[in-house]
Design a protein around this motif. Sequence first.
Motif, short mmCIF file in Angstrom:
data_model
loop_
_atom_site.label_atom_id
_atom_site.label_comp_id
_atom_site.label_asym_id
_atom_site.label_seq_id
_atom_site.Cartn_x
_atom_site.Cartn_y
_atom_site.Cartn_z
N PRO A 84 0.93 -1.29 0.05
CA PRO A 84 0.19 -0.21 -0.14
C PRO A 84 1.12 1.33 0.05
N PHE A 85 1.85 1.36 0.19
CA PHE A 85 2.72 1.90 0.83
C PHE A 85 3.13 2.93 -0.71
N LEU A 86 3.60 1.28 -1.22
CA LEU A 86 3.99 1.72 -3.29
C LEU A 86 3.28 2.48 -3.82
N ILE A 87 2.06 1.68 -3.66
CA ILE A 87 0.30 2.34 -4.57
C ILE A 87 0.00 3.64 -3.96
N ASP A 88 0.14 4.25 -2.54
CA ASP A 88 0.12 5.55 -2.62
C ASP A 88 1.34 6.39 -3.14
N VAL A 89 2.56 6.05 -2.69
CA VAL A 89 3.55 7.06 -3.93
C VAL A 89 3.27 7.18 -4.93
N THR A 90 3.29 5.84 -5.65
CA THR A 90 3.28 5.31 -7.52
C THR A 90 1.96 6.29 -7.72
N GLY A 91 0.89 6.57 -7.22
CA GLY A 91 -0.26 6.90 -7.40
C GLY A 91 0.27 8.69 -7.12
N ASN A 92 1.12 8.95 -6.72
CA ASN A 92 1.24 10.43 -6.63
C ASN A 92 2.36 10.75 -7.61
N SER A 93 3.02 10.07 -8.12
CA SER A 93 4.23 10.16 -8.82
C SER A 93 3.47 10.29 -9.97
N LEU A 94 2.27 9.60 -10.25
CA LEU A 94 1.84 9.99 -11.40
C LEU A 94 0.59 10.46 -11.84
N ASP A 95 0.56 11.50 -10.59
CA ASP A 95 -0.49 12.18 -10.66
C ASP A 95 -1.76 12.38 -10.43
N LEU A 96 -1.94 10.52 -10.27
CA LEU A 96 -3.32 9.65 -10.57
C LEU A 96 -4.67 10.75 -9.35
N TYR A 97 -3.91 11.09 -8.68
CA TYR A 97 -4.67 11.37 -7.16
C TYR A 97 -5.68 13.13 -7.54
N ASP A 98 -5.49 13.80 -8.40
CA ASP A 98 -5.16 14.64 -8.59
C ASP A 98 -5.91 14.47 -10.79
N ALA A 99 -6.10 13.64 -11.60
CA ALA A 99 -6.54 13.45 -13.05
C ALA A 99 -6.98 12.34 -12.50
N VAL A 100 -7.42 11.36 -11.45
CA VAL A 100 -8.46 10.31 -12.07
C VAL A 100 -9.13 10.48 -10.31
#
Length: 200
Positions: A84-100
């Motif tokens: 889950p920590f990797l998924i959270d950071v990867t979501g930020n790296s790919l800007d998924l929190y703002d884009a999706v």
Amino acid sequence: MPAPAARRCPWWVPGLVLAATVAQLAVAAFVPGIDRFDGKAFGARLVAYPLLMLLVPALWWLRTRHTAPAGPVPWGAFALVMVPFLIDVTGNSLDLYDAVAWWDDLNHFANWALLCGGLGLLLARRLSPTWVLVVAVTGLGAVLAIGWEVGEWLTFIRNGTELGTAYEDTLGDEVLGTLGALSAAVVLALTARRRPSPTA
């Protein structure tokens, strides 16, 4: 009955998860000019995430260092706790929190299912009957969801741009995290029921 060697998770899987997480955290904390990382406390995450990822393996080692462990090292459970920590950071790296729009909600459900699934695997042999396992894993997930939201509020929400929507978002995240933990607990309970007894 121990799992066949072919089905065991190798040690390098949680190691790779940890390394990929730390690498992305370092980029977020030290590489300037990346807007999607601004105001999200990545300096604090660079310290906290690796410590939290290593906490469960460290506790397992402390508990078993003076006694023979009941089975092989639970690398798979450790990996589930770390992912889950990797998924959270990867979501930020790919800007998924703002884009999706639904990414944050999915994360709170799925990440808590993974995290509590890993914790539940470590607890499953010590908790019976299965309803006790379900209650314990779900309750642990709820407590961790509350703790996570408190940590987010302290590190970047209270002085950030998300304060206006924080209350509603926090409640939703806690509910989704608890439902994720409940889902993991039910899967663990069903798996435990299907597992043959040691005397079989």
